[in-house]
Scaffold this motif. Structure first.
Motif, PDB file in Angstrom:
ATOM      1  N   MET A   1       0.844  -1.114  -0.171  1.00 55.51           N
ATOM      2  CA  MET A   1      -0.007  -0.099   0.030  1.00 55.51           C
ATOM      3  C   MET A   1       0.981   1.270   0.132  1.00 55.51           C
ATOM      4  O   MET A   1       1.859   1.355   0.630  1.00 55.51           O
ATOM      5  CB  MET A   1      -0.846  -0.107   1.185  1.00 55.51           C
ATOM      6  N   ARG A   2       0.364   2.188  -0.670  1.00 55.01           N
ATOM      7  CA  ARG A   2       1.022   3.349  -0.639  1.00 55.01           C
ATOM      8  C   ARG A   2       0.248   4.620  -0.322  1.00 55.01           C
ATOM      9  O   ARG A   2      -1.036   4.761  -0.549  1.00 55.01           O
ATOM     10  CB  ARG A   2       1.549   3.714  -2.210  1.00 55.01           C
ATOM     11  N   GLN A   3       0.743   5.586   0.501  1.00 55.16           N
ATOM     12  CA  GLN A   3       0.079   6.736   0.672  1.00 55.16           C
ATOM     13  C   GLN A   3       0.487   8.048   0.301  1.00 55.16           C
ATOM     14  O   GLN A   3       1.708   8.114   0.338  1.00 55.16           O
ATOM     15  CB  GLN A   3      -0.292   7.043   2.268  1.00 55.16           C
ATOM     16  N   GLU A   4      -0.176   8.827  -0.325  1.00 54.58           N
ATOM     17  CA  GLU A   4       0.163  10.131  -0.520  1.00 54.58           C
ATOM     18  C   GLU A   4      -0.775  11.218  -0.241  1.00 54.58           C
ATOM     19  O   GLU A   4      -2.002  11.042   0.233  1.00 54.58           O
ATOM     20  CB  GLU A   4       0.388  10.307  -2.246  1.00 54.58           C
ATOM     21  N   ARG A   5      -0.281  12.348   0.009  1.00 55.84           N
ATOM     22  CA  ARG A   5      -1.036  13.594   0.251  1.00 55.84           C
ATOM     23  C   ARG A   5      -1.361  14.536  -0.984  1.00 55.84           C
ATOM     24  O   ARG A   5      -0.543  14.722  -1.644  1.00 55.84           O
ATOM     25  CB  ARG A   5      -0.133  14.614   1.466  1.00 55.84           C
ATOM     26  N   PHE A   6      -2.528  15.017  -0.931  1.00 57.56           N
ATOM     27  CA  PHE A   6      -2.955  15.957  -1.850  1.00 57.56           C
ATOM     28  C   PHE A   6      -3.389  17.036  -1.448  1.00 57.56           C
ATOM     29  O   PHE A   6      -4.328  17.002  -0.312  1.00 57.56           O
ATOM     30  CB  PHE A   6      -3.865  15.255  -2.722  1.00 57.56           C
ATOM     31  N   LYS A   7      -3.196  18.402  -1.919  1.00 51.15           N
ATOM     32  CA  LYS A   7      -3.770  19.808  -1.468  1.00 51.15           C
ATOM     33  C   LYS A   7      -5.110  19.815  -1.814  1.00 51.15           C
ATOM     34  O   LYS A   7      -5.346  19.724  -3.202  1.00 51.15           O
ATOM     35  CB  LYS A   7      -2.873  20.570  -1.992  1.00 51.15           C
ATOM     36  N   MET A   8      -6.162  20.379  -1.073  1.00 49.72           N
ATOM     37  CA  MET A   8      -7.384  20.482  -1.295  1.00 49.72           C
ATOM     38  C   MET A   8      -7.584  21.956  -0.908  1.00 49.72           C
ATOM     39  O   MET A   8      -7.532  22.362   0.030  1.00 49.72           O
ATOM     40  CB  MET A   8      -8.310  19.529  -0.594  1.00 49.72           C
ATOM     41  N   ARG A  48      -5.140   3.957 -10.221  1.00 49.40           N
ATOM     42  CA  ARG A  48      -5.961   5.218 -10.920  1.00 49.40           C
ATOM     43  C   ARG A  48      -7.020   5.376  -9.774  1.00 49.40           C
ATOM     44  O   ARG A  48      -7.937   6.123 -10.281  1.00 49.40           O
ATOM     45  CB  ARG A  48      -6.531   4.822 -12.195  1.00 49.40           C
ATOM     46  N   LYS A  49      -6.958   4.496  -8.585  1.00 49.70           N
ATOM     47  CA  LYS A  49      -7.984   4.831  -7.762  1.00 49.70           C
ATOM     48  C   LYS A  49      -7.379   4.749  -6.286  1.00 49.70           C
ATOM     49  O   LYS A  49      -6.590   4.050  -6.073  1.00 49.70           O
ATOM     50  CB  LYS A  49      -9.288   3.841  -7.782  1.00 49.70           C
ATOM     51  N   GLY A  50      -8.034   5.249  -5.151  1.00 51.29           N
ATOM     52  CA  GLY A  50      -7.663   5.307  -4.054  1.00 51.29           C
ATOM     53  C   GLY A  50      -8.591   5.300  -2.883  1.00 51.29           C
ATOM     54  O   GLY A  50      -9.522   5.840  -3.449  1.00 51.29           O
ATOM     55  N   ILE A  51      -8.337   5.322  -1.861  1.00 51.79           N
ATOM     56  CA  ILE A  51      -9.055   5.664  -0.706  1.00 51.79           C
ATOM     57  C   ILE A  51      -8.766   6.702   0.164  1.00 51.79           C
ATOM     58  O   ILE A  51      -7.549   6.724   0.454  1.00 51.79           O
ATOM     59  CB  ILE A  51      -9.649   4.330   0.323  1.00 51.79           C
ATOM     60  N   ILE A  52      -9.688   7.817   0.500  1.00 53.64           N
ATOM     61  CA  ILE A  52      -9.286   8.803   1.381  1.00 53.64           C
ATOM     62  C   ILE A  52      -9.152   8.242   2.810  1.00 53.64           C
ATOM     63  O   ILE A  52     -10.251   7.826   3.355  1.00 53.64           O
ATOM     64  CB  ILE A  52     -10.262   9.975   1.320  1.00 53.64           C
ATOM     65  N   LYS A  53      -8.072   8.250   3.331  1.00 60.88           N
ATOM     66  CA  LYS A  53      -7.785   7.593   4.625  1.00 60.88           C
ATOM     67  C   LYS A  53      -8.192   8.721   5.666  1.00 60.88           C
ATOM     68  O   LYS A  53      -8.516   8.656   7.069  1.00 60.88           O
ATOM     69  CB  LYS A  53      -6.671   7.111   4.930  1.00 60.88           C
ATOM     70  N   GLU A  54      -7.631  10.231   5.482  1.00 63.89           N
ATOM     71  CA  GLU A  54      -7.821  11.122   6.333  1.00 63.89           C
ATOM     72  C   GLU A  54      -7.765  12.510   5.645  1.00 63.89           C
ATOM     73  O   GLU A  54      -7.265  12.655   4.431  1.00 63.89           O
ATOM     74  CB  GLU A  54      -6.385  11.147   7.152  1.00 63.89           C
ATOM     75  N   ILE A  55      -8.514  13.567   6.267  1.00 67.22           N
ATOM     76  CA  ILE A  55      -8.620  14.841   5.807  1.00 67.22           C
ATOM     77  C   ILE A  55      -8.042  15.555   6.792  1.00 67.22           C
ATOM     78  O   ILE A  55      -8.568  15.764   8.012  1.00 67.22           O
ATOM     79  CB  ILE A  55     -10.041  15.047   5.474  1.00 67.22           C
ATOM     80  N   GLU A  56      -6.908  16.276   6.391  1.00 67.99           N
ATOM     81  CA  GLU A  56      -6.281  16.912   7.417  1.00 67.99           C
ATOM     82  C   GLU A  56      -6.381  18.543   7.204  1.00 67.99           C
ATOM     83  O   GLU A  56      -6.425  19.140   6.137  1.00 67.99           O
ATOM     84  CB  GLU A  56      -4.675  16.657   7.454  1.00 67.99           C
ATOM     85  N   LYS A  57      -6.803  19.172   8.255  1.00 68.43           N
ATOM     86  CA  LYS A  57      -7.252  20.831   8.528  1.00 68.43           C
ATOM     87  C   LYS A  57      -5.730  21.408   8.812  1.00 68.43           C
ATOM     88  O   LYS A  57      -5.502  21.125   9.999  1.00 68.43           O
ATOM     89  CB  LYS A  57      -8.326  21.187   9.065  1.00 68.43           C
ATOM     90  N   VAL A  65      -5.028  12.576   2.585  1.00 68.97           N
ATOM     91  CA  VAL A  65      -4.317  11.292   2.727  1.00 68.97           C
ATOM     92  C   VAL A  65      -4.989  10.122   2.103  1.00 68.97           C
ATOM     93  O   VAL A  65      -5.951   9.805   2.393  1.00 68.97           O
ATOM     94  CB  VAL A  65      -3.850  11.063   4.272  1.00 68.97           C
ATOM     95  N   VAL A  66      -4.450  10.058   0.882  1.00 65.43           N
ATOM     96  CA  VAL A  66      -5.028   8.951   0.069  1.00 65.43           C
ATOM     97  C   VAL A  66      -4.262   7.696  -0.074  1.00 65.43           C
ATOM     98  O   VAL A  66      -2.885   7.672  -0.234  1.00 65.43           O
ATOM     99  CB  VAL A  66      -5.384   9.499  -1.307  1.00 65.43           C
ATOM    100  N   GLU A  67      -4.844   6.494   0.257  1.00 69.21           N
ATOM    101  CA  GLU A  67      -4.098   5.138   0.065  1.00 69.21           C
ATOM    102  C   GLU A  67      -4.431   4.460  -1.263  1.00 69.21           C
ATOM    103  O   GLU A  67      -5.642   4.387  -1.599  1.00 69.21           O
ATOM    104  CB  GLU A  67      -4.611   4.255   1.449  1.00 69.21           C
ATOM    105  N   MET A  68      -3.470   3.910  -1.725  1.00 75.15           N
ATOM    106  CA  MET A  68      -3.653   3.210  -3.215  1.00 75.15           C
ATOM    107  C   MET A  68      -2.923   1.924  -3.162  1.00 75.15           C
ATOM    108  O   MET A  68      -2.043   1.975  -2.195  1.00 75.15           O
ATOM    109  CB  MET A  68      -3.454   4.190  -3.963  1.00 75.15           C
TER     110      MET A  68
END
Length: 70
Positions: A1-8, A48-57, A65-68
């Motif tokens: 599993m890989r986790q990456e952060r994306f800015k929203m 090409r798909k992932g699950i949102i594990k956490e939304i950090e404010k 934080v998306v896990e794929m």
């Protein structure tokens, strides 16, 4: 599993546990919810798909934080 952060930029567009589609150059493919940093070729996200594990404010905005599978 890989986790990456994306800015929203805007809150409330997605929820934790939601499956999201990951694409490159989303300006061409449609509206984007969040964006990543720039990856070197060998570090590219291949899933090409992932699950949102956490939304950090944070003070700088929101991060997903998306896990794929990779």
């Amino acid at each position: 599993m890989r986790q990456e952060r994306f800015k929203m930029e805007r809150e409330g567009l997605v929820e934790e546990g939601q499956e999201v589609v990951i694409s490159e150059r989303s300006a061409v493919t449609g509206q984007s919810v969040a964006m990543s940093g720039i990856y070197r070729t060998r570090e590219r996200i291949m899933s090409r798909k992932g699950i949102i594990k956490e939304i950090e404010k944070t003070e700088r905005g929101f991060y997903l934080v998306v896990e794929m599978e990779e």
